[in-house]
Motif scaffolding. Structure first.
Motif, PDB file in Angstrom:
ATOM      1  N   LYS A 188       0.854  -1.189   0.000  1.00  0.00           N
ATOM      2  CA  LYS A 188       0.000   0.000   0.000  1.00  0.00           C
ATOM      3  C   LYS A 188       0.889   1.237   0.000  1.00  0.00           C
ATOM      4  CE  LYS A 188      -3.780   2.276   2.240  1.00  0.00           C
ATOM      5  NZ  LYS A 188      -5.021   2.102   2.928  1.00  0.00           N
ATOM      6  N   CYS A 189       0.556   2.194  -0.859  1.00  0.00           N
ATOM      7  CA  CYS A 189       1.351   3.419  -0.977  1.00  0.00           C
ATOM      8  C   CYS A 189       0.842   4.482   0.000  1.00  0.00           C
ATOM      9  CB  CYS A 189       1.287   3.951  -2.394  1.00  0.00           C
ATOM     10  SG  CYS A 189       2.000   2.828  -3.597  1.00  0.00           S
ATOM     11  N   GLU A 190       1.779   5.270   0.485  1.00  0.00           N
ATOM     12  CA  GLU A 190       1.460   6.346   1.417  1.00  0.00           C
ATOM     13  C   GLU A 190       1.429   7.711   0.740  1.00  0.00           C
ATOM     14  OE1 GLU A 190       0.464   5.606   4.436  1.00  0.00           O
ATOM     15  OE2 GLU A 190       0.890   3.482   4.080  1.00  0.00           O
ATOM     16  N   SER A 191       1.820   7.729  -0.563  1.00  0.00           N
ATOM     17  CA  SER A 191       1.830   9.004  -1.281  1.00  0.00           C
ATOM     18  C   SER A 191       1.806   8.746  -2.783  1.00  0.00           C
ATOM     19  CB  SER A 191       3.082   9.813  -0.933  1.00  0.00           C
ATOM     20  OG  SER A 191       4.230   9.178  -1.473  1.00  0.00           O
ATOM     21  N   LEU A 192       1.452   9.785  -3.531  1.00  0.00           N
ATOM     22  CA  LEU A 192       1.490   9.708  -4.985  1.00  0.00           C
ATOM     23  C   LEU A 192       2.909   9.442  -5.464  1.00  0.00           C
ATOM     24  CD1 LEU A 192       0.190  10.005  -7.772  1.00  0.00           C
ATOM     25  CD2 LEU A 192       0.461  12.493  -7.552  1.00  0.00           C
ATOM     26  N   GLU A 193       3.874  10.091  -4.835  1.00  0.00           N
ATOM     27  CA  GLU A 193       5.279   9.916  -5.223  1.00  0.00           C
ATOM     28  C   GLU A 193       5.718   8.459  -5.048  1.00  0.00           C
ATOM     29  OE1 GLU A 193       4.175  12.400  -3.170  1.00  0.00           O
ATOM     30  OE2 GLU A 193       4.302  13.969  -4.710  1.00  0.00           O
ATOM     31  N   GLN A 194       5.289   7.846  -3.954  1.00  0.00           N
ATOM     32  CA  GLN A 194       5.644   6.448  -3.715  1.00  0.00           C
ATOM     33  C   GLN A 194       4.990   5.546  -4.766  1.00  0.00           C
ATOM     34  OE1 GLN A 194       4.221   4.686  -0.040  1.00  0.00           O
ATOM     35  NE2 GLN A 194       6.070   3.414   0.102  1.00  0.00           N
ATOM     36  N   ALA A 195       3.726   5.801  -5.083  1.00  0.00           N
ATOM     37  CA  ALA A 195       3.047   5.023  -6.119  1.00  0.00           C
ATOM     38  C   ALA A 195       3.783   5.161  -7.451  1.00  0.00           C
ATOM     39  CB  ALA A 195       1.599   5.481  -6.252  1.00  0.00           C
ATOM     40  N   ARG A 196       4.173   6.382  -7.783  1.00  0.00           N
ATOM     41  CA  ARG A 196       4.893   6.600  -9.043  1.00  0.00           C
ATOM     42  C   ARG A 196       6.255   5.919  -9.043  1.00  0.00           C
ATOM     43  NH1 ARG A 196       3.198  12.921 -10.187  1.00  0.00           N
ATOM     44  NH2 ARG A 196       1.164  12.420 -11.105  1.00  0.00           N
ATOM     45  N   ALA A 197       6.915   5.906  -7.909  1.00  0.00           N
ATOM     46  CA  ALA A 197       8.217   5.228  -7.816  1.00  0.00           C
ATOM     47  C   ALA A 197       8.061   3.724  -8.072  1.00  0.00           C
ATOM     48  CB  ALA A 197       8.861   5.480  -6.458  1.00  0.00           C
TER      49      ALA A 197
ATOM     50  N   GLU B 175       9.566   1.478 -11.222  1.00  0.00           N
ATOM     51  CA  GLU B 175      10.297   0.213 -11.051  1.00  0.00           C
ATOM     52  C   GLU B 175       9.673  -0.885 -11.900  1.00  0.00           C
ATOM     53  OE1 GLU B 175      10.808  -1.028  -6.972  1.00  0.00           O
ATOM     54  OE2 GLU B 175      11.369   1.002  -6.361  1.00  0.00           O
ATOM     55  N   LEU B 176       8.357  -0.941 -11.913  1.00  0.00           N
ATOM     56  CA  LEU B 176       7.659  -1.943 -12.717  1.00  0.00           C
ATOM     57  C   LEU B 176       7.893  -1.722 -14.205  1.00  0.00           C
ATOM     58  CD1 LEU B 176       4.319  -2.183 -10.755  1.00  0.00           C
ATOM     59  CD2 LEU B 176       6.063  -3.961 -10.976  1.00  0.00           C
ATOM     60  N   ASP B 177       7.907  -0.465 -14.635  1.00  0.00           N
ATOM     61  CA  ASP B 177       8.187  -0.178 -16.041  1.00  0.00           C
ATOM     62  C   ASP B 177       9.563  -0.716 -16.427  1.00  0.00           C
ATOM     63  OD1 ASP B 177       5.730   1.024 -16.408  1.00  0.00           O
ATOM     64  OD2 ASP B 177       6.498   3.066 -16.229  1.00  0.00           O
ATOM     65  N   GLN B 178      10.540  -0.502 -15.579  1.00  0.00           N
ATOM     66  CA  GLN B 178      11.895  -1.010 -15.829  1.00  0.00           C
ATOM     67  C   GLN B 178      11.876  -2.534 -15.938  1.00  0.00           C
ATOM     68  OE1 GLN B 178      14.773   0.591 -16.478  1.00  0.00           O
ATOM     69  NE2 GLN B 178      15.895  -1.332 -16.626  1.00  0.00           N
ATOM     70  N   ALA B 179      11.195  -3.181 -15.007  1.00  0.00           N
ATOM     71  CA  ALA B 179      11.118  -4.645 -15.015  1.00  0.00           C
ATOM     72  C   ALA B 179      10.398  -5.152 -16.266  1.00  0.00           C
ATOM     73  CB  ALA B 179      10.431  -5.135 -13.742  1.00  0.00           C
ATOM     74  N   LEU B 180       9.311  -4.501 -16.656  1.00  0.00           N
ATOM     75  CA  LEU B 180       8.585  -4.911 -17.856  1.00  0.00           C
ATOM     76  C   LEU B 180       9.459  -4.815 -19.102  1.00  0.00           C
ATOM     77  CD1 LEU B 180       5.090  -3.281 -17.238  1.00  0.00           C
ATOM     78  CD2 LEU B 180       5.543  -5.726 -17.501  1.00  0.00           C
ATOM     79  N   ILE B 181      10.209  -3.745 -19.215  1.00  0.00           N
ATOM     80  CA  ILE B 181      11.082  -3.574 -20.380  1.00  0.00           C
ATOM     81  C   ILE B 181      12.162  -4.655 -20.398  1.00  0.00           C
ATOM     82  CG2 ILE B 181      12.783  -2.039 -21.477  1.00  0.00           C
ATOM     83  CD1 ILE B 181      10.973   0.291 -20.389  1.00  0.00           C
TER      84      ILE B 181
END
Length: 95
Positions: free
Chosen positions: A5-14, A18-24
């Protein structure tokens, strides 16, 4: 994959970054193995293999359902990716 669970928008975006990097990285690895597979294919029919495409689509749709994500979205992404890789493979087998 662990979900938190994210505590902020910034954390969700981070996490998304990370997931984008892993997907690529995963797509690059998939491409590597597709490039390996093309060595064993002799004809355009071997490359296009509609039966294999349907097997893959069926499998990923089922996995999407198990993971409670939209199977239509997953199918659309996979069909686009498969079509791209088929075109890439056809260039390899055609002079």
């Amino acid at each position: 994959m662990k979900k938190e669970k994210c505590e902020s928008l910034e954390q969700a975006r981070a996490y998304i970054d990370e997931l984008d990097q892993a997907l690529i990285e995963i797509i690059a690895t998939r491409q590597f193995y597709i490039d390996q597979a093309v060595r064993f294919k002799r004809t355009a029919e071997d490359v296009q293999s509609p039966e294999r495409v349907q097997q893959v689509i069926h499998k990923v749709r089922e996995k999407a359902k198990v993971l409670h994500t939209d199977p239509d979205l997953v199918e659309k992404i996979y069909r686009e990716m498969i079509q791209h890789f088929i075109q890439r493979e056809l260039k390899e087998i055609r002079p």
